[in-house]
Design a protein around this motif. Structure first.
Motif, PDB file in Angstrom:
ATOM      1  N   CYS A   1     -94.616 -68.442  41.429  1.00 53.54           N
ATOM      2  CA  CYS A   1     -94.976 -67.434  40.418  1.00 53.54           C
ATOM      3  C   CYS A   1     -94.133 -67.603  39.162  1.00 53.54           C
ATOM      4  CB  CYS A   1     -94.794 -66.028  40.996  1.00 53.54           C
ATOM      5  SG  CYS A   1     -93.089 -65.481  41.144  1.00 53.54           S
TER       6      CYS A   1
ATOM      7  N   ALA B   1     -99.858 -56.944  42.707  1.00 54.41           N
ATOM      8  CA  ALA B   1     -98.546 -56.872  42.044  1.00 54.41           C
ATOM      9  C   ALA B   1     -98.810 -56.646  40.564  1.00 54.41           C
ATOM     10  CB  ALA B   1     -97.769 -58.157  42.256  1.00 54.41           C
TER      11      ALA B   1
ATOM     12  N   LYS C   1     -94.081 -65.057  25.207  1.00 57.08           N
ATOM     13  CA  LYS C   1     -93.831 -65.037  26.658  1.00 57.08           C
ATOM     14  C   LYS C   1     -95.046 -64.509  27.417  1.00 57.08           C
ATOM     15  CE  LYS C   1     -91.458 -63.358  30.515  1.00 57.08           C
ATOM     16  NZ  LYS C   1     -90.723 -63.999  31.527  1.00 57.08           N
TER      17      LYS C   1
ATOM     18  N   LYS D   1     -84.974 -54.736  48.154  1.00 56.42           N
ATOM     19  CA  LYS D   1     -83.651 -55.318  47.943  1.00 56.42           C
ATOM     20  C   LYS D   1     -82.591 -54.218  48.003  1.00 56.42           C
ATOM     21  CE  LYS D   1     -86.232 -58.791  46.769  1.00 56.42           C
ATOM     22  NZ  LYS D   1     -87.467 -58.141  46.585  1.00 56.42           N
TER      23      LYS D   1
ATOM     24  N   MET E   1     -92.217 -56.621  53.431  1.00 50.73           N
ATOM     25  CA  MET E   1     -91.523 -55.551  52.711  1.00 50.73           C
ATOM     26  C   MET E   1     -91.762 -54.196  53.379  1.00 50.73           C
ATOM     27  SD  MET E   1     -92.481 -56.368  48.849  1.00 50.73           S
ATOM     28  CE  MET E   1     -92.224 -57.958  48.102  1.00 50.73           C
TER      29      MET E   1
ATOM     30  N   ARG F   1     -79.576 -61.717  40.777  1.00 47.74           N
ATOM     31  CA  ARG F   1     -80.481 -62.845  40.700  1.00 47.74           C
ATOM     32  C   ARG F   1     -80.201 -63.639  39.451  1.00 47.74           C
ATOM     33  NH1 ARG F   1     -85.442 -61.723  43.721  1.00 47.74           N
ATOM     34  NH2 ARG F   1     -84.652 -60.526  45.437  1.00 47.74           N
TER      35      ARG F   1
ATOM     36  N   MET G   1    -101.366 -59.287  39.252  1.00 49.43           N
ATOM     37  CA  MET G   1    -101.291 -60.545  40.003  1.00 49.43           C
ATOM     38  C   MET G   1    -101.572 -60.291  41.481  1.00 49.43           C
ATOM     39  SD  MET G   1     -97.569 -61.656  38.540  1.00 49.43           S
ATOM     40  CE  MET G   1     -96.861 -60.064  38.839  1.00 49.43           C
ATOM     41  N   GLU G   2    -101.743 -61.382  42.168  1.00 50.39           N
ATOM     42  CA  GLU G   2    -101.830 -61.363  43.627  1.00 50.39           C
ATOM     43  C   GLU G   2    -100.499 -60.835  44.175  1.00 50.39           C
ATOM     44  OE1 GLU G   2    -102.164 -65.423  44.848  1.00 50.39           O
ATOM     45  OE2 GLU G   2    -102.202 -64.953  46.980  1.00 50.39           O
ATOM     46  N   PHE G   3    -100.557 -60.069  45.217  1.00 49.71           N
ATOM     47  CA  PHE G   3     -99.324 -59.510  45.784  1.00 49.71           C
ATOM     48  C   PHE G   3     -98.901 -60.293  47.027  1.00 49.71           C
ATOM     49  CE2 PHE G   3     -97.456 -56.349  48.822  1.00 49.71           C
ATOM     50  CZ  PHE G   3     -96.211 -56.300  48.214  1.00 49.71           C
ATOM     51  N   CYS G   4     -97.646 -60.665  47.068  1.00 52.88           N
ATOM     52  CA  CYS G   4     -97.107 -61.377  48.234  1.00 52.88           C
ATOM     53  C   CYS G   4     -96.196 -60.430  49.005  1.00 52.88           C
ATOM     54  CB  CYS G   4     -96.318 -62.604  47.790  1.00 52.88           C
ATOM     55  SG  CYS G   4     -97.338 -63.826  47.012  1.00 52.88           S
TER      56      CYS G   4
ATOM     57  N   LEU H   1     -92.655 -67.053  46.289  1.00 55.98           N
ATOM     58  CA  LEU H   1     -93.033 -65.869  47.060  1.00 55.98           C
ATOM     59  C   LEU H   1     -93.730 -66.269  48.361  1.00 55.98           C
ATOM     60  CD1 LEU H   1     -94.587 -63.857  44.083  1.00 55.98           C
ATOM     61  CD2 LEU H   1     -92.249 -63.686  44.950  1.00 55.98           C
TER      62      LEU H   1
ATOM     63  N   THR I   1     -83.437 -66.179  33.697  1.00 59.47           N
ATOM     64  CA  THR I   1     -84.050 -67.368  33.124  1.00 59.47           C
ATOM     65  C   THR I   1     -83.585 -67.542  31.696  1.00 59.47           C
ATOM     66  OG1 THR I   1     -85.970 -67.039  34.478  1.00 59.47           O
ATOM     67  CG2 THR I   1     -86.262 -68.375  32.509  1.00 59.47           C
TER      68      THR I   1
ATOM     69  N   ASP J   1     -88.920 -73.413  35.630  1.00 58.60           N
ATOM     70  CA  ASP J   1     -87.990 -72.380  36.098  1.00 58.60           C
ATOM     71  C   ASP J   1     -88.172 -72.168  37.606  1.00 58.60           C
ATOM     72  OD1 ASP J   1     -86.046 -70.432  36.037  1.00 58.60           O
ATOM     73  OD2 ASP J   1     -87.362 -68.842  35.307  1.00 58.60           O
TER      74      ASP J   1
ATOM     75  N   GLU K   1     -86.131 -67.110  43.377  1.00 57.51           N
ATOM     76  CA  GLU K   1     -86.717 -65.848  42.912  1.00 57.51           C
ATOM     77  C   GLU K   1     -88.186 -66.016  42.519  1.00 57.51           C
ATOM     78  OE1 GLU K   1     -83.813 -67.091  42.135  1.00 57.51           O
ATOM     79  OE2 GLU K   1     -82.390 -65.608  41.397  1.00 57.51           O
ATOM     80  N   ASN K   2     -88.582 -67.232  42.190  1.00 58.06           N
ATOM     81  CA  ASN K   2     -89.960 -67.465  41.751  1.00 58.06           C
ATOM     82  C   ASN K   2     -90.820 -68.101  42.832  1.00 58.06           C
ATOM     83  OD1 ASN K   2     -89.430 -66.336  39.288  1.00 58.06           O
ATOM     84  ND2 ASN K   2     -88.952 -68.262  38.277  1.00 58.06           N
TER      85      ASN K   2
END
Ligand code: ATP
Length: 729
Positions: free
Chosen positions: A585, A458, A476, A54, A273, A61, A518-521, A575, A64, A568, A572-573
């Motif tokens: 995500c 990720a 959270k 970015k 990316m 962004r 996590m899994e990476f996108c 991917l 939440t 939410d 942004e969520n």
């Protein structure tokens, strides 16, 4: 069993039931008593980093909001709102209610069969203006970081309310002058939806390709042999992505890498990316700087809670908080248990409930629910460990898990490699990408992105912001991990995990933070994609947007089918993989509306999510709503953002936003909304049914709103060509 035995058994079950429901309430719906007040509403601006894809000029962004709104408490929002800027030339899609709209030719419905069919899908007309929007007076306007505010009280000037179009895709170039028109200017502003959707392609071919019913090529054509699958997409869930490199099909549409072929199938090409493209070219991973991931950055005030000591074990020596696969506890658990054992050898009172008590658990009535016995055990175990760790941190007695690491467990580094860059920032820390070299013991399919040389993960670093935030923080991360983990490891009843849900693998603890793996996108999020499009004055092609919408709805449906509402959903969520596989995500604010022990769906109240994507009922003080329906509304906002390139309103509250009020008035009076009426689609048959679907989604009275399930059953979605083939469709 005697009557007394029976009563005792019942009593035990009741007590457990109460404790379960309290446990869930605490974990997933922070109550006021646990410190969740409107003042906890926070916002972190996006922090860019040199390695981040970015750019600095990227608009902030959406944060939440995850607090319950207390109707009685004075509603002072600390959430800052950045005024959206509109360039003078940007589309203003509203016009004044009562002007030409009622006579517009677009109002005259065609009598064609297709339109009749679409009409029949309509669940009913819009609600009347008498629709009671109580309680929004509880919401004060927010202060603005780069907008005009009328002083220190945080209320916005009248000019803020003139922002009829809340452009998602701000043009952040310096020469863009914020539009400061009057209400009248904005309301009278007319803008034709540009015709430039339809590029220079052969109209006939396009019509053939996009007309429904369309026959997709037989499934066997999707065999790998015929369609080339790029090296980095041979993950399990990507096998079903059709690729047409080997097929002799003519491409009839090409827009920013998105290609539509003459048989109606399509191919996405989402920008990967920079971090990944660079790494793909290199032979080995960059030289690793020890501790780079865990080093606190300037500006993250942790109130001295998490001091970084050079000799401290860093994140790459973090240990998993999860039990081992064979059911035994992790090293860390052993270590924690060792520490919690008293001299008499009594164990940790918060440990996993003994399995022999399983018969005392409540009866499973909803086996499809994501949250069942196993997850409950994991919740108890995790929250106990996290609480213990936080107490240790509070008193500066660091656990130093790495120092106590036992030999048999793989280290973070062995499992997930080391950090190669930053890909995003969230409320509690940064999201980094870690990569490790592939070894012979790595056998595909992998559940995360990989290329020939490396496997990527990720990694979200989570740190509490202040000492007062610990309870909320614990909630959270526990809910985020448990929900993500249970949804992505869904093997109950032989079901496979959903392809559109981001996999969550592990949660670890280092000396200074918790780490979610996590899994990476590699293609980033929808927000970045839309920002890129806006910079080239483009937007998503409607066929591409439709495909993404279908994937999004399938992902959300999967969540709903398993008792979870996301709450939410926003760009942004969402991917992506380069070939258009969409992943939902961030389950940090998700809501468990039905557990395995419940038949009833729980409603909830309060504000949760990110403002432009929130449904109107969330702004009604004290009103309970179905969280599944707010997801449906958010999906609609996301879709409109994809095809228009901006929001229709900044907040779905008539009192707060003139644009939303105009929408409500217009649809009540004319039963139509000009923006939807004028929205174009390359497929003239799909256009009317999509329009009806939008009306069904944007019903401000929740009871009239369509469900995700029914939306997927509408002609629009049924006949949308999606690059994933779902069993149900
Ligand atoms: N698995 C991933 N692969 C690629 N990018 C990711 C991944 N997870 C997160 N990101 C990037 O990081 C950003 C922030 O992540 P995320 O939304 O999960 O953080 P968060 O703390 O939950 O944020 P918030 O609570 O403020 O919404 C995302 O918008 C996305 O751009």
């Amino acid at each position: 069993m005697t009557a007394q035995d029976g009563r005792e058994h019942q009593g035990l079950a009741d007590r457990r039931a109460r404790s379960f429901s309290e446990s869930f309430k605490c974990l997933f719906k922070p109550s006021r008593s646990r410190g969740a007040s409107p003042s906890n509403v926070t916002r972190l601006p996006y922090r860019s980093s040199s390695s981040s894809p970015k750019r600095n000029s990227e608009p902030p962004r959406r944060s939440t909001i995850s607090a319950q709104l207390d109707p009685k408490a004075p509603s002072v929002w600390q959430h800052t709102y950045t005024l959206r800027r509109c360039s003078p030339g940007m589309p203003k899609l509203f016009k004044h209610a009562g002007s030409e709209a009622s006579n517009s030719p677009t109002r005259r419905r065609s009598r064609s069969n297709k339109k009749e069919e679409a009409k029949n899908e309509s669940p009913g007309s819009f609600g009347s203006t008498s629709n009671d929007f109580r309680g929004t007076q509880g919401l004060r306007s927010r202060s603005s970081s780069n907008s005009s505010c009328d002083g220190s009280n945080g209320t916005t000037t009248s000019s803020e309310s003139h922002w009829a179009m809340d452009s998602l895709l701000d043009h952040s170039d310096n020469d863009v002058i914020p539009y400061r028109g009057s209400n009248k200017d904005v309301l009278n502003a007319r803008d034709k939806v540009p015709d430039d959707f339809i590029d220079s392609y052969e109209e006939d071919a396009l019509h053939r390709a996009t007309s429904y019913p369309i026959s997709l090529p037989p499934k066997q054509l999707y065999h790998e042999g015929l369609y080339t699958i790029r090296s980095h997409t041979d993950g399990k869930s990507l096998k079903s992505l059709p690729r047409f490199a080997g097929a002799d099909l003519t491409c009839i549409i090409e827009q920013d890498g998105f290609k539509v072929y003459e048989d109606g199938s399509h191919e996405h090409n989402v920008k990967v990316m920079e971090i990944v493209t660079k790494l793909e070219k290199s032979e080995s991973l960059p030289v690793h700087r020890q501790g780079s991931l865990s080093k606190p950055k300037l500006g993250i005030a942790l109130s001295g809670l998490f001091k970084h000591h050079k000799d401290e074990c860093d994140i790459e020596n973090a240990l998993s908080l999860l039990p081992n696969e064979n059911g035994s506890e992790t090293n860390h658990k052993k270590q924690a248990t060792d520490q919690s054992c008293d001299k008499n050898g009594k164990g940790d009172s918060n440990s996993i409930p003994p399995t022999q008590n399983k018969k005392d658990y409540l009866k499973i009535v909803n086996p499809d629910a994501s949250l069942g016995d196993d997850e409950l055990k994991l919740i108890n175990s995790l929250s106990s460990k996290i609480h213990t760790s936080l107490q240790h941190y509070l008193h500066e007695k660091n656990l130093k898990p790495a120092a106590c690491a036992r030999e048999e467990a793989p280290t973070f580094q062995e499992s997930y490699g080391h950090p190669v860059g930053t890909v995003g920032a969230g409320a509690y820390g940064e999201v980094k990408v870690c990569a490790r070299s592939r070894t012979d013991s790595d056998i595909p399919p992998f559940q995360t992105y990989h290329d020939d040389k490396f496997i990527y993960y990720a990694v979200k670093e989570l740190k509490p912001k202040t000492n007062n935030d610990l309870e909320r923080f614990c909630t959270k991360i526990t809910s985020e991990f448990i929900i993500g983990h249970s949804l992505s490891h869904y093997h109950k009843n032989g079901q496979k995990p959903a392809p559109n849900i981001l996999s969550v693998f592990d949660i670890l603890e280092s000396s200074s933070s918790f780490i979610e793996v996590m899994e990476f996108c590699p293609a980033g999020d929808l927000y970045g994609m839309l920002v890129d499009k806006s910079k080239s004055k483009g937007r998503l092609h409607p066929l591409e947007a439709d495909c993404f919408m279908k994937q999004l709805l399938h992902g959300v449906k999967f969540m709903h089918d398993h008792g979870i509402a996301h709450c939410d959903l926003k760009p942004e969520n969402i991917l992506f993989y380069p070939h258009g596989l969409l992943k939902i995500c961030d389950f940090g604010t998700s809501s468990v509306f039905q557990t395995a022990w419940e038949r009833r769906v729980h409603t909830q109240k309060g504000i949760i999510g990110s403002e432009p994507y929130m449904a109107p009922e969330e702004f009604v003080n004290g009103e309970y709503y179905d969280p599944r329906l707010i997801d449906c509304w958010s999906c609609g906002v996301v879709y409109v953002s994809m095809v228009l390139g901006h929001h229709l309103w900044k907040v779905a509250s008539r009192e707060k936003d003139i644009s939303f009020d105009t929408f409500c008035k217009e649809t009540t009076r004319t039963k139509e909304f000009k923006v939807f009426e004028e929205l174009k689609h390359v497929n003239s048959e799909l256009a009317p049914t999509r329009k009806i679907a939008l009306y069904c989604i944007f019903q401000w009275e929740p009871k009239k709103r369509i469900s995700i399930d029914k939306l997927l059953g509408m002609q629009w979605m049924k006949h949308t060509n999606c690059c994933l083939i779902y069993e149900s469709s």
